[in-house]
Design a protein around this motif. Structure first.
Motif, PDB file in Angstrom:
ATOM      1  N   CYS A 193       0.854  -1.194   0.000  1.00 23.48           N
ATOM      2  CA  CYS A 193       0.000   0.000   0.000  1.00 23.48           C
ATOM      3  C   CYS A 193       0.884   1.236   0.000  1.00 23.48           C
ATOM      4  CB  CYS A 193      -0.862  -0.054   1.258  1.00 23.48           C
ATOM      5  SG  CYS A 193      -1.955   1.327   1.516  1.00 23.48           S
ATOM      6  N   SER A 241       0.561   3.661   1.868  1.00 30.63           N
ATOM      7  CA  SER A 241       0.824   4.009   3.271  1.00 30.63           C
ATOM      8  C   SER A 241       2.136   3.383   3.752  1.00 30.63           C
ATOM      9  CB  SER A 241      -0.297   3.510   4.178  1.00 30.63           C
ATOM     10  OG  SER A 241      -1.525   4.007   3.753  1.00 30.63           O
ATOM     11  N   HIS A 282       0.222  -3.842   6.737  1.00 28.55           N
ATOM     12  CA  HIS A 282      -0.972  -3.624   7.562  1.00 28.55           C
ATOM     13  C   HIS A 282      -2.248  -4.173   6.930  1.00 28.55           C
ATOM     14  CE1 HIS A 282      -0.540  -0.279   4.755  1.00 28.55           C
ATOM     15  NE2 HIS A 282      -1.847  -0.216   4.756  1.00 28.55           N
ATOM     16  N   GLU A 283      -2.152  -4.813   5.762  1.00 28.46           N
ATOM     17  CA  GLU A 283      -3.354  -5.355   5.100  1.00 28.46           C
ATOM     18  C   GLU A 283      -3.181  -6.860   5.047  1.00 28.46           C
ATOM     19  OE1 GLU A 283      -3.451  -3.576   1.220  1.00 28.46           O
ATOM     20  OE2 GLU A 283      -3.533  -1.552   2.017  1.00 28.46           O
ATOM     21  N   CYS A 301      -7.533  -2.426   4.248  1.00 24.81           N
ATOM     22  CA  CYS A 301      -7.173  -1.009   4.258  1.00 24.81           C
ATOM     23  C   CYS A 301      -7.975  -0.260   3.217  1.00 24.81           C
ATOM     24  CB  CYS A 301      -5.673  -0.890   4.020  1.00 24.81           C
ATOM     25  SG  CYS A 301      -5.058   0.766   3.781  1.00 24.81           S
ATOM     26  N   ARG A 302      -7.614  -0.425   1.965  1.00 24.94           N
ATOM     27  CA  ARG A 302      -8.224   0.401   0.922  1.00 24.94           C
ATOM     28  C   ARG A 302      -9.684   0.058   0.702  1.00 24.94           C
ATOM     29  NH1 ARG A 302      -2.842  -0.612  -2.521  1.00 24.94           N
ATOM     30  NH2 ARG A 302      -2.852  -2.378  -1.097  1.00 24.94           N
TER      31      ARG A 302
HETATM   32 ZN   LIG Z   1      -3.029   0.271   3.198  1.00 26.69          ZN
END
Ligand SMILES: [Zn+2]
Ligand SMILES: [Zn+2]
Length: 347
Positions: free
Chosen positions: A38, A40, A60-61, A148-149
């Motif tokens: 990502c 991020s 984080h995903e 996340c997204r």
């Molecule tokens: Zn993300």
């Protein structure tokens, strides 16, 4: 365990053997089966996130299987297939108590506040407040792609945007968040316009539900173009990229009493973008943020996936081994291919 780790912001990322994590009393350790890349993660690597302490493991995903459970965890056991939102709430602060775990005062964010999932195992705190069981019909890569997204886009369109069938929705940026928002708004019965500078991404946006597209690079006045297509402006507009230009256009393209939702991160030099505030007053526009999504809202999203209304697997692009993350992460800020990159091999 093997992990992708860096010791310097903007510095080299390497695959190293580091100690296996152990669960906190309220936490679990998850064997990572899939984890998304990502922008991020790129921001974190660049040093734009004040929560990150070096050395650091991003990611984080994620989705995987519970490997160990802390003594105070009530609802989860070893062997369960799980995923989680990238913002994990503590479960007990005033925000969490009100059901707003996505803006928890004591957030646990794998890959930011703690080591993340670019590794064979990841420790997740506050398991009871944040884990989500993955239905048998959803594979690990798809589950990881929600964290996340996709979930953020779901909250932006459905919860913050309160979209209704027949509305015009403008989605600025056709990356992971933008394509997710396009798919979700279309599934909710809205008419979606996708805006980007890449024709390939815009073509892809049409395949996931956009009824119109605007190439911002070839269009003299993006806002006027959106107003022309929508007959006066969008009811709801999302800045899915996070840049001063897309933020401005997203607010400016609204019709009166329309809603702008800022989803793309505004970090570093972009923290204070210009906003057409005169138009916000005169048109009674609403400006909202959207920051992840609570675990307790996942069932609504999973139900739409189970019903075939949402197909997040269509947004998955390449699948890579962990070893490729060392080059793929630094490249995240460049113009990428279409779809979400998933790490699905960790040996
Ligand atoms: Zn993300
Ligand atoms: Zn909290």
């Amino acid at each position: 365990m093997k992990a992708a780790i860096y010791s310097e912001f903007g510095g080299p990322i390497s695959i190293e053997t580091v100690p296996d994590p152990t669960p906190t009393k309220r936490g679990v350790v998850i064997r990572v089966e899939a984890t998304g890349l990502c922008r991020s993660d790129w921001h974190g690597w660049m040093g734009h996130d004040p929560d990150i302490r070096l050395p650091h493991v991003p990611g984080h995903e994620l989705a995987g299987v519970i490997e160990a459970v802390g003594s105070d965890v009530g609802s989860w056991r070893v062997g369960q297939r799980v995923t989680l939102p990238f913002v994990c709430g503590c479960g007990s602060c005033p925000q969490c108590s009100a059901g707003h775990q996505q803006v928890c005062d004591r957030q646990f964010q794998p890959g930011f506040t703690h080591w993340g999932s670019f590794a064979q195992y990841v420790a997740i705190d506050y398991a009871d407040a944040n884990l989500v069981a993955i239905p048998e019909t959803i594979d690990f890569a798809t589950a990881a792609s929600l964290g996340c997204r996709f979930a953020t886009a779901f909250r932006a369109i459905v919860d913050q945007g309160q979209v209704r069938g027949g509305q015009w929705v403008a989605v600025h940026g056709a990356g992971g968040v933008g394509l997710s928002a396009t798919m979700i708004a279309n599934a909710m019965g809205a008419h979606v316009i996708a805006i980007d500078i890449d024709d390939q991404k815009l073509d892809f946006a049409r395949t996931v539900g956009a009824v119109a597209t605007v190439n911002a690079q070839n269009t003299e006045d993006v806002v006027a173009e959106i107003q022309a297509i929508t007959g006066g402006g969008a009811d709801l507009s999302i800045d899915a990229l996070g840049s001063p230009t897309t933020c401005f256009n997203s607010v400016a393209c609204l019709r009166k009493r329309g809603k702008h939702v800022q989803v793309g991160l505004m970090l570093a030099d972009h923290q204070h973008p210009p906003v057409p505030m005169g138009k916000v007053i005169a048109g009674e526009l609403e400006i909202l943020g959207s920051h992840g999504m609570q675990a307790h809202r996942y069932p609504a999203m999973l139900a739409m996936i189970a019903a075939g209304k949402l197909k997040p697997e269509k947004l998955i692009g390449t699948r890579i081994p962990l070893s490729d993350a060392v080059t793929a992460l630094p490249a995240m800020n460049r113009h990428q291919g279409t779809g979400v990159t998933i790490i699905d091999r960790f040996a």
